[in-house]
Design a protein around this motif. Structure first.
Motif, mmCIF file in Angstrom:
data_model
loop_
_atom_site.group_PDB
_atom_site.id
_atom_site.type_symbol
_atom_site.label_atom_id
_atom_site.label_comp_id
_atom_site.label_asym_id
_atom_site.label_seq_id
_atom_site.Cartn_x
_atom_site.Cartn_y
_atom_site.Cartn_z
ATOM 1 N N ALA A 177 27.390 -40.004 -21.084
ATOM 2 C CA ALA A 177 26.794 -38.688 -20.851
ATOM 3 C C ALA A 177 27.811 -37.612 -20.508
ATOM 4 N N GLU A 178 29.066 -38.001 -20.195
ATOM 5 C CA GLU A 178 30.082 -36.981 -19.918
ATOM 6 C C GLU A 178 30.347 -36.107 -21.146
ATOM 7 N N ALA A 179 29.888 -36.561 -22.322
ATOM 8 C CA ALA A 179 30.019 -35.750 -23.535
ATOM 9 C C ALA A 179 29.323 -34.402 -23.374
ATOM 10 N N LEU A 180 28.193 -34.383 -22.658
ATOM 11 C CA LEU A 180 27.483 -33.122 -22.438
ATOM 12 C C LEU A 180 28.332 -32.163 -21.620
ATOM 13 N N ASP A 181 28.934 -32.649 -20.538
ATOM 14 C CA ASP A 181 29.754 -31.784 -19.681
ATOM 15 C C ASP A 181 30.987 -31.291 -20.423
ATOM 16 N N LEU A 182 31.553 -32.148 -21.286
ATOM 17 C CA LEU A 182 32.699 -31.725 -22.092
ATOM 18 C C LEU A 182 32.290 -30.608 -23.043
ATOM 19 N N LEU A 183 31.152 -30.765 -23.727
ATOM 20 C CA LEU A 183 30.700 -29.739 -24.664
ATOM 21 C C LEU A 183 30.410 -28.420 -23.955
ATOM 22 N N LEU A 184 29.798 -28.503 -22.787
ATOM 23 C CA LEU A 184 29.533 -27.288 -22.026
ATOM 24 C C LEU A 184 30.827 -26.581 -21.651
ATOM 25 N N ALA A 185 31.843 -27.368 -21.315
ATOM 26 C CA ALA A 185 33.141 -26.782 -20.977
ATOM 27 C C ALA A 185 33.766 -26.114 -22.199
ATOM 28 N N LEU A 186 33.725 -26.800 -23.350
ATOM 29 C CA LEU A 186 34.290 -26.233 -24.571
ATOM 30 C C LEU A 186 33.580 -24.939 -24.944
ATOM 31 N N ASN A 187 32.266 -24.874 -24.708
ATOM 32 C CA ASN A 187 31.494 -23.688 -25.067
ATOM 33 C C ASN A 187 31.741 -22.517 -24.132
#
Length: 324
Positions: free
Chosen positions: A226-236
């Motif tokens: 689920a850390e993929a969500l936090d990574l994507l939010l950071a990239l965005n």
């Protein structure tokens, strides 16, 4: 503290035996049973003539874990730990593994952690290395994909090493593996829960903490949950990122990155995630290991920002020729 596979003269021959096989060219050593010890060199594994005992294996594991702050026992039968020399230790105790303890020690060779060195080895073409070097200098987000042992961590380390010296880099990993050096670097690793089930530090927590550290680049050792969500939010939000992910192709890597955030909860909208992946990842570098053990980058793709069916659309910007 040295890795206990490098033993003192007064230690027994059986305890010291693995040290003779874990040399500079070795990438990984694993013990399936006291009399079944293997070493991987150049991507190819071979059995080595070592005869240990169950007690010796347990003693070696305890010594390796002594300085790591981690443990393995009946209440916690698995352990992942970073050893003082940068190697990664993984252990499964007997009872979970059939009869004997299963031990893996993976080395990470620092001399391969540069794009120029990978070009010299033939693992990366010169034009591809220049493309990646420019991407890191310009603050673009890069995803490294491939199967197990395809060289993803080595490639990620080489990419981080190509970052400008003025960039502040924050890395988050389950266990320290990257071993990168930079003038302005913060490296963090997760923590297993205590016997009471408290004190766990997850990658999701580390990603959130990393964003409070003013990173010029956020590096996630491996995205698998689920850390993929936090990574994507950071990239965005405009924070450049770099990470590895298990996948069979570069396009498949984007599909997997779009699926993993759904593990964060049922209220995650897939449409939002697909759009976030398509617009926030700039390049995907796919690594492969062939039957001979040779590792190389076989393709680099760039998302176009559009969605094609259920996956982000991509265009190929580099494809390796056949090996002769």
């Amino acid at each position: 503290m040295r890795c206990p596979f490098v033993c003192d003269e007064e230690e027994t021959a059986s305890t010291a035996a693995p040290a003779r096989h874990m040399g500079e060219t070795s990438e990984e050593l694993w013990i399936n049973a006291p009399d079944r010890v293997f070493v991987a060199r150049g991507g190819v594994s071979q059995r080595v003539p070592v005869q240990l005992t169950d007690a010796t294996v347990r003693d070696l594991v305890e010594r390796m874990l002594h300085s790591t702050g981690r443990r393995v026992d009946l209440s916690q039968p698995f352990v992942d730990a970073s050893l003082p020399d940068g190697s990664r230790l993984h252990v499964v105790i007997g009872g979970i593994a059939h009869r004997h303890w299963a031990v893996n020690i993976r080395k990470f060779v620092a001399r391969y952690r540069s794009l120029d060195r990978l070009v010299e080895l033939g693992s990366l073409a010169g034009e591809a290395a220049q493309m990646l070097r420019e991407a890191m200098r310009e603050g673009r987000s890069v995803l490294v994909s491939g199967a197990t042992h395809a060289g993803k961590t080595t490639m990620l380390g080489a990419l981080v090493a190509a970052s400008p010296a003025a960039h502040r880099i924050v890395t988050v990993e389950e266990t320290f593996e990257l071993g990168v050096e930079a003038p302005d670097l913060v490296a963090m690793q997760g923590r297993q829960p205590s016997l009471e089930g408290t004190g766990e530090i997850t990658l999701r927590r580390l990603v959130k903490e990393a964003l409070r550290m003013r990173p010029d680049r956020l590096v996630v050792g491996e995205v698998r949950d689920a850390e993929a969500l936090d990574l994507l939010l950071a990239l965005n939000t405009g924070v450049p990122g770099a990470a590895t992910i298990h996948a069979n192709s570069a396009a498949d890597a984007l599909g997997r990155l779009a699926a993993l955030p759904l593990l964060a909860g049922r209220n995650i909208d897939r449409g939002f995630v697909l759009h976030a992946v398509a617009t926030s990842v700039d390049l995907v570098v796919h690594c492969e290991r062939d039957a001979s053990g040779f590792r190389r980058v076989v393709e680099i793709v760039a998302p176009t920002g559009r969605i094609a069916g259920e996956l982000p659309e991509v265009r190929t910007v580099y494809r390796a020729g056949r090996r002769t």
